[in-house]
Design a protein around this motif. Structure first.
Motif, short mmCIF file in Angstrom:
data_model
loop_
_atom_site.label_atom_id
_atom_site.label_comp_id
_atom_site.label_asym_id
_atom_site.label_seq_id
_atom_site.Cartn_x
_atom_site.Cartn_y
_atom_site.Cartn_z
N SER A 163 1.11 -1.08 -0.28
CA SER A 163 -0.09 0.06 -0.11
C SER A 163 0.68 1.29 -0.10
O SER A 163 0.83 2.25 -0.91
CB SER A 163 -1.11 0.15 1.13
OG SER A 163 -2.14 -1.26 1.27
N VAL A 164 2.22 1.40 0.76
CA VAL A 164 2.95 2.37 0.88
C VAL A 164 3.44 2.65 -0.09
O VAL A 164 3.21 3.86 -1.47
CB VAL A 164 4.13 1.93 2.35
CG1 VAL A 164 5.67 2.90 1.81
CG2 VAL A 164 3.87 2.21 3.60
N LEU A 165 4.15 1.75 -1.41
CA LEU A 165 4.44 1.72 -2.75
C LEU A 165 3.50 2.23 -3.25
O LEU A 165 3.77 3.06 -4.41
CB LEU A 165 4.74 0.21 -3.06
CG LEU A 165 6.46 0.32 -1.80
CD1 LEU A 165 7.12 -1.63 -2.70
CD2 LEU A 165 7.32 0.33 -1.98
N CYS A 166 2.39 1.54 -3.54
CA CYS A 166 1.23 2.32 -4.87
C CYS A 166 0.92 3.58 -4.15
O CYS A 166 0.64 4.22 -4.91
CB CYS A 166 0.33 0.65 -4.13
SG CYS A 166 0.43 -0.63 -5.48
N LEU A 167 0.60 4.05 -2.63
CA LEU A 167 0.37 5.11 -2.89
C LEU A 167 1.06 6.24 -3.22
O LEU A 167 0.98 7.37 -4.33
CB LEU A 167 0.77 5.72 -1.35
CG LEU A 167 -0.15 6.47 -0.59
CD1 LEU A 167 -1.30 7.03 -0.72
CD2 LEU A 167 0.15 6.94 0.79
N PHE B 167 -0.43 -20.70 2.40
CA PHE B 167 0.31 -19.56 2.91
C PHE B 167 1.11 -18.52 1.83
O PHE B 167 0.69 -17.68 2.03
CB PHE B 167 1.05 -20.13 4.24
CG PHE B 167 1.35 -19.47 4.65
CD1 PHE B 167 1.18 -18.57 5.90
CD2 PHE B 167 2.64 -18.33 4.62
CE1 PHE B 167 1.57 -17.40 6.99
CE2 PHE B 167 3.39 -17.22 5.17
CZ PHE B 167 2.74 -16.81 6.72
N ILE B 168 1.67 -18.74 1.11
CA ILE B 168 2.53 -17.63 0.50
C ILE B 168 1.62 -17.02 -0.93
O ILE B 168 1.80 -15.98 -0.65
CB ILE B 168 3.79 -18.45 -0.15
CG1 ILE B 168 4.44 -19.01 0.83
CG2 ILE B 168 4.43 -17.68 -0.71
CD1 ILE B 168 5.78 -19.58 0.79
N GLY B 169 1.28 -18.45 -1.54
CA GLY B 169 -0.22 -17.28 -2.74
C GLY B 169 -0.98 -16.55 -1.94
O GLY B 169 -1.76 -15.73 -2.66
N THR B 170 -1.89 -17.02 -0.31
CA THR B 170 -2.49 -16.18 0.36
C THR B 170 -2.12 -14.66 0.16
O THR B 170 -2.85 -13.86 0.27
CB THR B 170 -3.01 -16.86 1.33
OG1 THR B 170 -4.29 -17.75 0.99
CG2 THR B 170 -4.26 -15.53 1.96
N LEU B 171 -0.45 -14.48 0.84
CA LEU B 171 -0.27 -13.57 0.91
C LEU B 171 0.59 -12.74 0.12
O LEU B 171 -0.03 -11.51 -0.51
CB LEU B 171 1.21 -13.98 1.79
CG LEU B 171 0.86 -14.34 3.22
CD1 LEU B 171 2.38 -14.40 3.74
CD2 LEU B 171 -0.02 -13.73 4.24
N ALA B 172 0.79 -13.67 -1.34
CA ALA B 172 0.58 -12.53 -2.43
C ALA B 172 -0.41 -12.53 -2.98
O ALA B 172 -0.72 -11.11 -3.23
CB ALA B 172 1.45 -13.64 -3.49
N SER B 173 -1.87 -12.80 -2.94
CA SER B 173 -2.80 -12.43 -3.18
C SER B 173 -3.37 -11.20 -2.44
O SER B 173 -3.87 -10.22 -2.90
CB SER B 173 -3.55 -13.09 -3.12
OG SER B 173 -4.31 -15.13 -3.50
N VAL B 174 -3.25 -11.28 -1.19
CA VAL B 174 -3.27 -10.03 -0.37
C VAL B 174 -2.36 -8.79 -1.01
O VAL B 174 -3.16 -7.40 -0.79
CB VAL B 174 -3.07 -10.21 1.50
CG1 VAL B 174 -2.71 -8.47 1.82
CG2 VAL B 174 -4.23 -12.02 1.77
N ALA B 175 -1.31 -8.78 -1.10
CA ALA B 175 -0.29 -7.91 -1.40
C ALA B 175 -1.27 -7.14 -2.42
O ALA B 175 -1.29 -6.47 -2.53
CB ALA B 175 0.79 -8.22 -1.85
N VAL B 176 -1.71 -8.38 -3.79
CA VAL B 176 -1.81 -7.68 -5.55
C VAL B 176 -3.58 -6.49 -4.84
O VAL B 176 -3.30 -5.62 -5.19
CB VAL B 176 -1.86 -8.75 -6.27
CG1 VAL B 176 -2.50 -8.38 -7.40
CG2 VAL B 176 -0.43 -9.24 -6.53
N VAL B 177 -3.84 -7.16 -3.86
CA VAL B 177 -5.14 -6.79 -3.35
C VAL B 177 -5.04 -5.46 -2.18
O VAL B 177 -5.63 -4.35 -3.43
CB VAL B 177 -6.16 -7.57 -2.51
CG1 VAL B 177 -7.21 -7.01 -2.36
CG2 VAL B 177 -6.20 -8.86 -3.60
N SER B 178 -4.06 -5.78 -2.22
CA SER B 178 -3.94 -4.41 -1.07
C SER B 178 -3.49 -3.27 -2.05
O SER B 178 -3.60 -1.71 -2.47
CB SER B 178 -2.90 -4.49 -0.30
OG SER B 178 -2.90 -4.88 1.14
N GLY B 179 -2.07 -3.60 -3.29
CA GLY B 179 -2.11 -2.27 -3.74
C GLY B 179 -2.99 -1.75 -4.96
O GLY B 179 -2.98 -0.91 -5.19
N ALA B 180 -3.85 -2.79 -5.29
CA ALA B 180 -4.95 -2.53 -6.26
C ALA B 180 -5.63 -1.28 -5.64
O ALA B 180 -6.23 -0.69 -6.14
CB ALA B 180 -5.26 -3.56 -7.06
#
Length: 468
Positions: A123-127, A173-186
């Motif tokens: 989120s910080v990076l996408c901001l 676990f890793i895939g879920t965290l990656a999904s969260v990262a993508v969703v948070s950025g979007a």
């Protein structure tokens, strides 16, 4: 309606409505001169004609659309963190079985802490990215592309509910965290872009967006509780839960596509487009606003926002959702199934909503008061209060000082109420203490402080869970 926010007209003063007889003076603009902080705002006579006169918002359609956009901007994060029982089930050692009993594992113990990190750092990076792209990429492209990315990730998450991952929990676990990262950025790109659009509308539309954001967490908590009550097992509950998110994201896409077809929104968006073209012709829109004068005026407010959300994310949800009922052994549904969803997620989000709404009527202390940062620092006490509740499992800090179910109820309400009130006040004050031409850039800077607080706090939440 929140009269504390400054009017942010960025419309071309040369724009004149084609049928002025069908327009009226907006109530928001009429009330701006009555604001207690009107000395910080430009005089009413300086507001362009296109802002003062607009069509009516028939049936409040535009208001409702922006309210839905506000809910949608925080919905992905809220749906991920409130599905606690599903993540524990999926990451436990019991997914081969048919029961709902959750067995402890390293992945499930620290999942929520890593979930917070995976959400806030992108989120910080996408901001920052959004700050760079705001004048180079149209809002339609940014909003629709981010919504479609969120929808794809949630559809995949929904499908995985019925997939057995017992033999590949680490990969899940890793895939879920990656999904969260993508969703948070979007989601960050989406919310920032929607806020930019709302700046071209009267203040009631910005208030709709803020109210929708505050309501998003409450709705996700209610949906989680209803799913637990109606579904037969964890998997069915999660399936219905994520399907609800899929439908709501589709609703956001459809309503946003409807926005340009409404006369009220078309009036302001057309005027904003005309102003944007004129500004672009002079090269002013591609210049980066200066940071030094903004930080000189808002550094105390920015640090206040940072610390409020730093404390909140440090204990919510990683610590607060781990507090169990002291009567769990009784086996009643209240103590086993509903205690965490009600006391942690629902109460916190309702209190947060109330705290944010309170700023519409009460703005104390003021932007230059020293009391505000003092109150913000006093929230630090919430960390040990929640740590010494009945958090389980406890590997190092074995003492439970608050061994009664009423304590997490009170503490979570205080955490949410102070987060909503003390977190919103600096965000309102920030754009009002700088020159008018820096107000929009100041909003981005304040959002950066907020997101940075979430990122740093999420890292500390991992440390706190390990210490307990």
């Amino acid at each position: 309606m929140d009269d504390t926010e400054p009017v942010q007209p960025s419309l071309n003063s040369n724009y004149v409505p084609t049928t002025p007889g069908n327009h009226h003076v907006s109530e928001d603009e009429e009330s701006d001169d009555q604001s207690p902080s009107s000395s910080l705002l430009p005089k009413h006579s300086s507001v362009p004609l296109a802002v003062r006169y607009s069509p009516e918002d028939s049936y409040c359609f535009v208001y409702i659309i922006f309210f839905l956009m506000g809910i949608g901007s925080l919905l992905p994060w809220n749906f991920f963190i409130t599905a606690k029982h599903y993540w524990l089930y999926k990451l436990s050692n019991n997914t081969h079985g048919s029961g709902n009993k959750e067995h402890r594992s390293d992945l499930s113990d620290y999942f929520e802490s890593y979930l917070a990190i995976a959400s806030t750092i992108p989120s910080v990076l996408c901001l920052i990215l959004n700050y760079v792209l705001v004048n180079r990429l149209s809002s339609n492209v940014r909003i629709l592309s981010s919504l479609f990315v969120i929808l794809v990730v949630f559809v995949v998450t929904t499908v995985l509910v019925k997939v057995d991952v017992s033999d590949s929990r680490t990969e899940f676990f890793i895939g879920t965290l990656a999904s969260v990262a993508v969703v948070s950025g979007a989601s960050n790109l989406f919310s920032g872009s929607v806020f930019g659009i709302s700046g071209h509308f009267p203040m009631r539309i910005s208030q709709a967006l803020i109210s929708g954001q505050a309501m998003g967490g409450t709705l996700s908590a209610v949906a989680s509780i209803l799913d637990l009550a109606l579904a037969k097992d964890v998997a069915d509950s999660a399936l219905a839960y994520f399907l609800t998110a899929d439908v709501f994201i589709l609703l956001c896409i459809m309503t946003y596509l409807l926005l340009p077809k409404l006369a009220y929104s078309r009036h302001y968006m057309l005027a904003a487009t005309g102003d944007g073209g004129a500004a672009a012709g002079t090269g002013s829109r591609v210049s980066v606003p200066p940071l030094q004068p903004i930080l000189k005026k808002t550094w105390v407010l920015g640090l206040s926002v940072f610390y409020v959300f730093f404390i909140s994310i440090m204990v919510f949800p990683a610590v607060s959702s781990g507090i169990q009922s002291v009567n769990k052994a009784s086996g009643s549904p209240w103590t086993t199934t509903y205690f965490v969803p009600l006391t942690s997620f629902l109460l916190y989000n309702v209190a947060d909503f109330c705290g944010r709404q309170a700023t519409a009527w009460l703005q104390v202390p003021g932007p230059t008061s020293r009391v505000l940062p003092v109150l913000v620092v006093c929230r630090s006490v919430m960390v040990p209060l929640l740590m010494f509740c009945n958090f389980q499992p406890r590997d190092h800090l074995h003492t439970v000082l608050f061994a009664h179910d009423v304590y997490p109820v009170v503490f979570n309400c205080l955490l949410g109420l102070t987060n909503g009130y003390l977190g919103t006040l600096p965000m309102i004050y920030g754009p009002k203490v700088v020159p008018r031409e820096l107000a929009e850039a100041t909003g981005v800077v304040m959002s950066f402080f907020l997101t940075l607080g979430l990122a740093v706090g999420s890292a500390f939440s991992v440390l706190i869970v390990h210490c307990i």
